[in-house]
Design a protein around this motif. Structure first.
Motif, PDB file in Angstrom:
ATOM      1  N   THR A 210      36.297  51.561  53.728  1.00  0.00           N
ATOM      2  CA  THR A 210      35.129  52.270  53.215  1.00  0.00           C
ATOM      3  C   THR A 210      35.594  53.545  52.532  1.00  0.00           C
ATOM      4  OG1 THR A 210      33.674  51.449  54.967  1.00  0.00           O
ATOM      5  CG2 THR A 210      32.962  53.432  53.794  1.00  0.00           C
ATOM      6  N   ILE A 211      35.160  53.749  51.291  1.00  0.00           N
ATOM      7  CA  ILE A 211      35.446  54.994  50.585  1.00  0.00           C
ATOM      8  C   ILE A 211      34.148  55.797  50.513  1.00  0.00           C
ATOM      9  CG2 ILE A 211      36.344  56.077  48.514  1.00  0.00           C
ATOM     10  CD1 ILE A 211      37.848  53.538  47.862  1.00  0.00           C
ATOM     11  N   ILE A 212      34.187  57.004  51.063  1.00  0.00           N
ATOM     12  CA  ILE A 212      33.030  57.895  51.066  1.00  0.00           C
ATOM     13  C   ILE A 212      33.258  58.976  50.014  1.00  0.00           C
ATOM     14  CG2 ILE A 212      31.661  59.511  52.441  1.00  0.00           C
ATOM     15  CD1 ILE A 212      32.560  57.989  54.944  1.00  0.00           C
ATOM     16  N   CYS A 213      32.242  59.220  49.205  1.00  0.00           N
ATOM     17  CA  CYS A 213      32.383  60.160  48.099  1.00  0.00           C
ATOM     18  C   CYS A 213      31.015  60.737  47.759  1.00  0.00           C
ATOM     19  CB  CYS A 213      33.005  59.462  46.883  1.00  0.00           C
ATOM     20  SG  CYS A 213      32.294  57.820  46.539  1.00  0.00           S
ATOM     21  N   TRP A 214      30.976  61.658  46.820  1.00  0.00           N
ATOM     22  CA  TRP A 214      29.718  62.249  46.363  1.00  0.00           C
ATOM     23  C   TRP A 214      29.962  62.908  45.015  1.00  0.00           C
ATOM     24  CZ3 TRP A 214      32.458  63.544  50.692  1.00  0.00           C
ATOM     25  CH2 TRP A 214      33.116  64.768  50.693  1.00  0.00           C
ATOM     26  N   SER A 215      28.882  63.193  44.312  1.00  0.00           N
ATOM     27  CA  SER A 215      28.930  63.862  43.017  1.00  0.00           C
ATOM     28  C   SER A 215      29.793  63.061  42.030  1.00  0.00           C
ATOM     29  CB  SER A 215      29.430  65.300  43.178  1.00  0.00           C
ATOM     30  OG  SER A 215      29.280  66.031  41.984  1.00  0.00           O
ATOM     31  N   LEU A 216      30.589  63.738  41.222  1.00  0.00           N
ATOM     32  CA  LEU A 216      31.350  63.057  40.172  1.00  0.00           C
ATOM     33  C   LEU A 216      32.333  62.045  40.728  1.00  0.00           C
ATOM     34  CD1 LEU A 216      31.880  63.002  37.063  1.00  0.00           C
ATOM     35  CD2 LEU A 216      33.744  64.624  37.503  1.00  0.00           C
ATOM     36  N   THR A 217      32.852  62.272  41.934  1.00  0.00           N
ATOM     37  CA  THR A 217      33.846  61.340  42.478  1.00  0.00           C
ATOM     38  C   THR A 217      33.271  59.945  42.698  1.00  0.00           C
ATOM     39  OG1 THR A 217      33.404  62.034  44.762  1.00  0.00           O
ATOM     40  CG2 THR A 217      35.183  63.173  43.583  1.00  0.00           C
TER      41      THR A 217
END
Length: 329
Positions: A210-217
């Protein structure tokens, strides 16, 4: 419906909330006659007048304090900083007044205020214009902090923020305004996206990570996930979008499914939100993990000015792919 940009989605949300509630007003540098530094407030001065769309001097502490006082009096200010880097000039107002006034007044004052601005590296804008400082605000009790990535979430979460009785830090990104996507329920002026709920961007029944990210990422990770799939590595991608509160239930369910987690953030690593989130996951779901949680961040240096050097210190698709392979190896 045709796709709209993040800029257009934010503009629609602002217009809808200004139209809906006469207590809402927008204040900040160049929000009126210049239509906003990033043209998010395009046309709002002409429609709502200079009593609702208010240009200010270059005095962040002054107009942030003015807006906090207005919120205490029952209005609903939306404060636009030209960049979150400049919010540091007003950080005493945000952290010591907006975040704490409800408590310090014994509940006599609500604080229905939104602070919004872009952060992050915008492309050769120099070190003092390129910081990602979400950790200042997630660290502070009393603030809601959100960082959406799509036009639909930008519109829905900004409207939720304006209607909240608590202070909201609304994190945009220098490079996100031209990104396009569809709006959910574009004709529904009451369409809202709740705080504290993550969004699943990509999932696979046999995901290894699982890759957790937010905004531009989110957009970088989505591109990396496609390339990883072509190489035989399937990943789930989660857009956290609400940093505080965060969706602990969704995160823990994701850990229980894939047993491996990579967090991708643009912030530098020390004392960052991503490192705190990794700590939370390892503390709450240690027995579910088959590998340590990895955090991919920008390099721990001031942002270089030149176009050639800036990309070398930021997370990118190649670095995300390499980090993902390291976690699943």
């Amino acid at each position: 419906m045709a796709d709209v940009t993040v800029r257009e989605a934010l503009n629609q949300a602002l217009a809808e909330e200004l139209e809906r509630d006469p207590n809402v007003f927008l204040i900040g540098e160049e929000v009126g006659h210049y239509n906003g530094a990033y043209k998010v407030s395009q046309g709002l001065l002409a429609k709502f007048g200079d009593g609702r769309v208010i240009d200010t001097p270059i005095a962040e502490a002054g107009f942030a304090g003015l807006a906090i006082g207005a919120a205490m009096a029952g209005l609903r200010p939306i404060v636009e900083f030209m960049t979150w880097n400049f919010s540091l000039v007003a950080i005493d107002q945000v952290l010591n007044n907006a975040a704490k006034m409800h408590l310090m007044s014994g509940g006599q004052f609500n604080m229905p205020i939104v602070f919004r601005a872009p952060q992050g590296a915008g492309g050769s804008l120099s070190a003092q214009h390129s910081s990602t400082i979400e950790n200042f605000y997630t660290y502070t009790p009393g603030l809601i902090v959100v960082s959406p990535s799509t036009p639909g979430d930008m519109r829905g979460m900004l409207k939720t923020a304006v209607r909240s009785d608590n202070p909201v830090i609304f994190l945009e990104h220098e490079k996100i305004y031209a990104i396009k996507g569809e709006l959910d329920e574009p004709e529904n002026a009451d369409y809202l996206v709740p705080f504290g709920k993550a969004r699943v961007v990509r999932e696979h029944a046999d995901a290894q990570l699982t890759i957790i990210c937010w905004s531009l990422t989110v957009h970088l990770v989505s591109d990396a996930a496609k390339q990883l799939s072509e190489q035989g590595i399937e990943v789930d991608v989660m857009d956290l979008r609400s940093l505080k509160p965060f969706d602990s239930e969704a995160v823990m369910a994701a850990v229980a499914k894939t047993h491996r987690v990579l967090i991708v953030q643009e912030a530098t690593p020390v004392a960052s939100y991503g490192t705190w989130l990794a700590h939370q996951i390892q503390e709450l779901a240690f027995d579910e993990l088959d590998a340590p949680v990895k955090v991919l961040s920008s390099d721990d240096v001031p942002m270089p000015y030149t176009f050639g050097l800036e990309p070398q210190v930021l997370p990118n698709v190649d670095r995300i792919i390499a980090a993902a392979k390291e976690v699943v190896r």
